[in-house]
Design a protein around this motif. Sequence first.
Motif, PDB file in Angstrom:
ATOM      1  N   ASP A  99       0.693  -1.196  -0.246  1.00  0.00           N
ATOM      2  CA  ASP A  99      -0.228   0.463   0.225  1.00  0.00           C
ATOM      3  C   ASP A  99       0.342   1.289  -0.433  1.00  0.00           C
ATOM      4  O   ASP A  99       0.340   1.982   0.337  1.00  0.00           O
ATOM      5  CB  ASP A  99      -1.118   0.341   1.176  1.00  0.00           C
ATOM      6  N   VAL A 100       2.090   1.407  -0.904  1.00  0.00           N
ATOM      7  CA  VAL A 100       2.611   2.494  -0.714  1.00  0.00           C
ATOM      8  C   VAL A 100       3.192   2.971   0.603  1.00  0.00           C
ATOM      9  O   VAL A 100       3.092   4.098   0.696  1.00  0.00           O
ATOM     10  CB  VAL A 100       2.521   3.069  -1.628  1.00  0.00           C
ATOM     11  N   ILE A 101       3.309   1.851   1.490  1.00  0.00           N
ATOM     12  CA  ILE A 101       4.122   3.024   2.612  1.00  0.00           C
ATOM     13  C   ILE A 101       5.004   3.315   2.277  1.00  0.00           C
ATOM     14  O   ILE A 101       5.064   5.085   3.658  1.00  0.00           O
ATOM     15  CB  ILE A 101       4.121   1.425   3.747  1.00  0.00           C
ATOM     16  N   VAL A 102       5.899   3.383   2.003  1.00  0.00           N
ATOM     17  CA  VAL A 102       7.053   4.323   1.335  1.00  0.00           C
ATOM     18  C   VAL A 102       6.574   3.861   0.395  1.00  0.00           C
ATOM     19  O   VAL A 102       6.147   3.226  -0.368  1.00  0.00           O
ATOM     20  CB  VAL A 102       8.155   3.225   2.599  1.00  0.00           C
ATOM     21  N   ASP A 103       7.755   5.193  -0.569  1.00  0.00           N
ATOM     22  CA  ASP A 103       6.927   5.055  -2.256  1.00  0.00           C
ATOM     23  C   ASP A 103       8.302   4.287  -2.712  1.00  0.00           C
ATOM     24  O   ASP A 103       9.372   4.182  -2.552  1.00  0.00           O
ATOM     25  CB  ASP A 103       8.168   7.139  -2.578  1.00  0.00           C
ATOM     26  N   PRO A 104       7.485   3.679  -3.569  1.00  0.00           N
ATOM     27  CA  PRO A 104       8.236   2.586  -4.763  1.00  0.00           C
ATOM     28  C   PRO A 104       9.524   3.372  -5.151  1.00  0.00           C
ATOM     29  O   PRO A 104       9.017   4.544  -6.003  1.00  0.00           O
ATOM     30  CB  PRO A 104       7.567   1.480  -5.049  1.00  0.00           C
ATOM     31  N   GLU A 105      10.123   2.707  -6.398  1.00  0.00           N
ATOM     32  CA  GLU A 105      11.351   3.404  -7.169  1.00  0.00           C
ATOM     33  C   GLU A 105      11.245   2.592  -8.154  1.00  0.00           C
ATOM     34  O   GLU A 105      11.129   1.564  -7.975  1.00  0.00           O
ATOM     35  CB  GLU A 105      12.563   3.581  -6.434  1.00  0.00           C
TER      36      GLU A 105
END
Length: 474
Positions: A99-105
């Motif tokens: 759930d994009v808790i941190v930003d994916p790269e």
Amino acid sequence: MSGTAEVVVVANRLPVDISVDSKGKMSWDRAPGGLVTALAPVMRSRHGAWVGWSGKPDLDVEPFDGDGMHLVPVTLSGEDVKDYYEGFSNGTLWPLYHDVIVDPEFHRAWWNSYDKVNRRFAKAAAEAAAEGATVWIHDYQLQLVPALLRKLRPDVTIGWFNHIPFPPVEIFSQLPWRERVLQGLLGADVIGFQRSWDSENFLRSVKRLTGDKVRGTTVHVQARPKVPTRQVKVGVYPISIDTAAFDELSRTEKVAKRSRQIRAELGNPDVLLLGVDRLDYTKGIRHRLKIMGELLRDHRVKAPEVCLVQVASPSRERVEQYKTLRDEVEVTVGRINGDYAALGRSPVHYLHQTFPVEEMAALYRAADVMLVTSLRDGMNLVAKEFIAAQVDLDGVLVLSEFTGAADDLPQALVMNPHDIEGAKRIVMQAIDMPNDEKRRRMRALRRKVAKEDVAAWADRFFADLAKVKESNND
């Protein structure tokens, strides 16, 4: 070319850690981790082969027999580890699927490495599998393997199981290579998820992003024009643990003695709260510490009568977000202890270590309340280990609603870790719960995990694969 194994498991890691000494002699030890814990007893009973990485870069080892299985190492270079594992698997897919808790790269070099390594795994599986074998592929690191393997070995029956969540299509669509991933997965005959949310998310993604037809929980894959469609079953298979073995271990006098010793070392608190996690941003450790800090601030609990033991085993320590998380957690623990410790007695005991299974069983037995505050989790086997260790029926399980375990374990107390006030009320309910209610809830939870153990989980999945194999042979 085909091998001899009738059943093959393909996973990112082997179930053993391999070492080679200065003289070139190889040795191995049983590896930690939820997947190994879940699958090793199943594979030993079926005399299968396990394809996976050794865990060390540039270690080239021939297949060997160990831990009751035939083990097929896949070699990864240091560059593979950086781009395929730390990069695409854990810098792109892990945050995207949580759930994009941190930003994916999103990096093309990472994707290219992921594609290359998945081809290597598919080739190794193709060479290990006997004619008409069953191949069970595991987790998000290997989503391209089903279709790649089907091209190499159309005779085998293929399953794929996702141990982590699968995101809503609105999130999954951010992935630039989304169609390739779905095509890779649809190479399987059976695709399994932890909970119905995940299977529904996957089916919606297939509907929106591919030309394949979805009817109920079946995907009709059109391989190419004028070729009959192939049916892919999508199901829900909540994973579990080897409950009987964990129960037996927890009943030993050694574990019982150590559990009493743990409580004594902590000053025999009235209430021992326990958190056990990998040090990962999805586990809600910061939320758990915030809950504990506010309960102390509000004088609803105080040290040394109530304490929290937080085990946070090291995880992905070369990834920047994990380094930052460790710093934040350790600063928060220090602040809470500085503000609320009694002389010689801290309210939070933080252990950034990995412990053997006997010590974990003793910690589970010693605890009064288990806190699982994950922000997103496929299942959370720690919750089931805690239940299996509660041979005295006197523990309380508090579960985040964002774990698969919350669907599976209805007698637990369920909370939303983002709702700090609500979570504090649930924790106090657990602390104040009458003994007869504790025993009633825990007895029901133990019946559940005893009946639906890891063998039952694997049997269900293998049974569905067998049905596919039978229908294909008709």
